[in-house]
Design a protein around this motif. Structure first.
Motif, PDB file in Angstrom:
ATOM      1  N   GLU A  13       0.812  -1.220   0.000  1.00 38.87           N
ATOM      2  CA  GLU A  13       0.000   0.000   0.000  1.00 38.87           C
ATOM      3  C   GLU A  13       0.844   1.268   0.000  1.00 38.87           C
ATOM      4  OE1 GLU A  13      -3.105   2.397  -0.340  1.00 38.87           O
ATOM      5  OE2 GLU A  13      -3.344   0.225  -0.331  1.00 38.87           O
ATOM      6  N   PHE A  14       1.924   1.294   0.762  1.00 39.21           N
ATOM      7  CA  PHE A  14       2.660   2.537   0.974  1.00 39.21           C
ATOM      8  C   PHE A  14       4.034   2.577   0.325  1.00 39.21           C
ATOM      9  CE2 PHE A  14      -0.145   1.996   4.702  1.00 39.21           C
ATOM     10  CZ  PHE A  14      -0.978   3.084   4.475  1.00 39.21           C
ATOM     11  N   GLY A  15       4.508   1.456  -0.172  1.00 40.13           N
ATOM     12  CA  GLY A  15       5.803   1.430  -0.849  1.00 40.13           C
ATOM     13  C   GLY A  15       6.937   1.876   0.057  1.00 40.13           C
ATOM     14  N   ALA A  16       7.805   2.726  -0.487  1.00 41.81           N
ATOM     15  CA  ALA A  16       9.013   3.149   0.218  1.00 41.81           C
ATOM     16  C   ALA A  16       8.723   3.963   1.473  1.00 41.81           C
ATOM     17  CB  ALA A  16       9.905   3.953  -0.726  1.00 41.81           C
ATOM     18  N   ARG A  17       7.568   4.589   1.541  1.00 48.09           N
ATOM     19  CA  ARG A  17       7.282   5.384   2.748  1.00 48.09           C
ATOM     20  C   ARG A  17       6.657   4.551   3.865  1.00 48.09           C
ATOM     21  NH1 ARG A  17       2.194   8.949   2.842  1.00 48.09           N
ATOM     22  NH2 ARG A  17       0.678   7.572   1.916  1.00 48.09           N
ATOM     23  N   GLY A  18       6.385   3.287   3.615  1.00 48.73           N
ATOM     24  CA  GLY A  18       5.794   2.401   4.608  1.00 48.73           C
ATOM     25  C   GLY A  18       6.572   2.317   5.912  1.00 48.73           C
ATOM     26  N   PRO A  19       7.880   2.043   5.863  1.00 50.04           N
ATOM     27  CA  PRO A  19       8.630   1.938   7.119  1.00 50.04           C
ATOM     28  C   PRO A  19       8.571   3.198   7.979  1.00 50.04           C
ATOM     29  CG  PRO A  19       9.879   0.955   5.340  1.00 50.04           C
ATOM     30  CD  PRO A  19       8.692   1.641   4.714  1.00 50.04           C
ATOM     31  N   SER A  20       8.602   4.362   7.358  1.00 51.71           N
ATOM     32  CA  SER A  20       8.545   5.587   8.157  1.00 51.71           C
ATOM     33  C   SER A  20       7.148   5.797   8.737  1.00 51.71           C
ATOM     34  CB  SER A  20       8.990   6.807   7.356  1.00 51.71           C
ATOM     35  OG  SER A  20       8.135   7.037   6.272  1.00 51.71           O
ATOM     36  N   LEU A  21       6.094   5.426   8.016  1.00 46.07           N
ATOM     37  CA  LEU A  21       4.740   5.532   8.560  1.00 46.07           C
ATOM     38  C   LEU A  21       4.576   4.611   9.767  1.00 46.07           C
ATOM     39  CD1 LEU A  21       2.517   5.616   5.357  1.00 46.07           C
ATOM     40  CD2 LEU A  21       2.884   7.469   6.986  1.00 46.07           C
TER      41      LEU A  21
END
Length: 74
Positions: A13-21
């Motif tokens: 769902e969030f791709g590369a920004r997933g870990p920071s979310l």
């Protein structure tokens, strides 16, 4: 939902920004904790996933069944 399915759903769902979310976004639905904190505290991955979806306005159609692998075809 298993933790591996949670991780897959976040990635899809969030791709590369997933870990920071997962590590930075505070989710009110799981006690004003980040997803990482909520999972570490024992919150079910499904509850954390739904809280993350609600906080980031993921459409309802993409919330349920997320993270599951497609069945193998013979």
């Amino acid at each position: 939902m298993r933790r591996s399915e949670f991780d897959r759903a976040v990635r899809d769902e969030f791709g590369a920004r997933g870990p920071s979310l997962v590590s930075d976004l505070v989710l009110s639905a799981v006690g004003d904790r980040t997803a990482t904190e909520a999972l570490a505290a024992g919150e079910p991955p499904r509850a954390v996933w739904l809280a993350l979806c609600a906080e980031t306005d993921v459409p309802l159609a993409r919330r349920h069944g997320a993270g599951r692998l497609e069945p193998r075809r013979s």
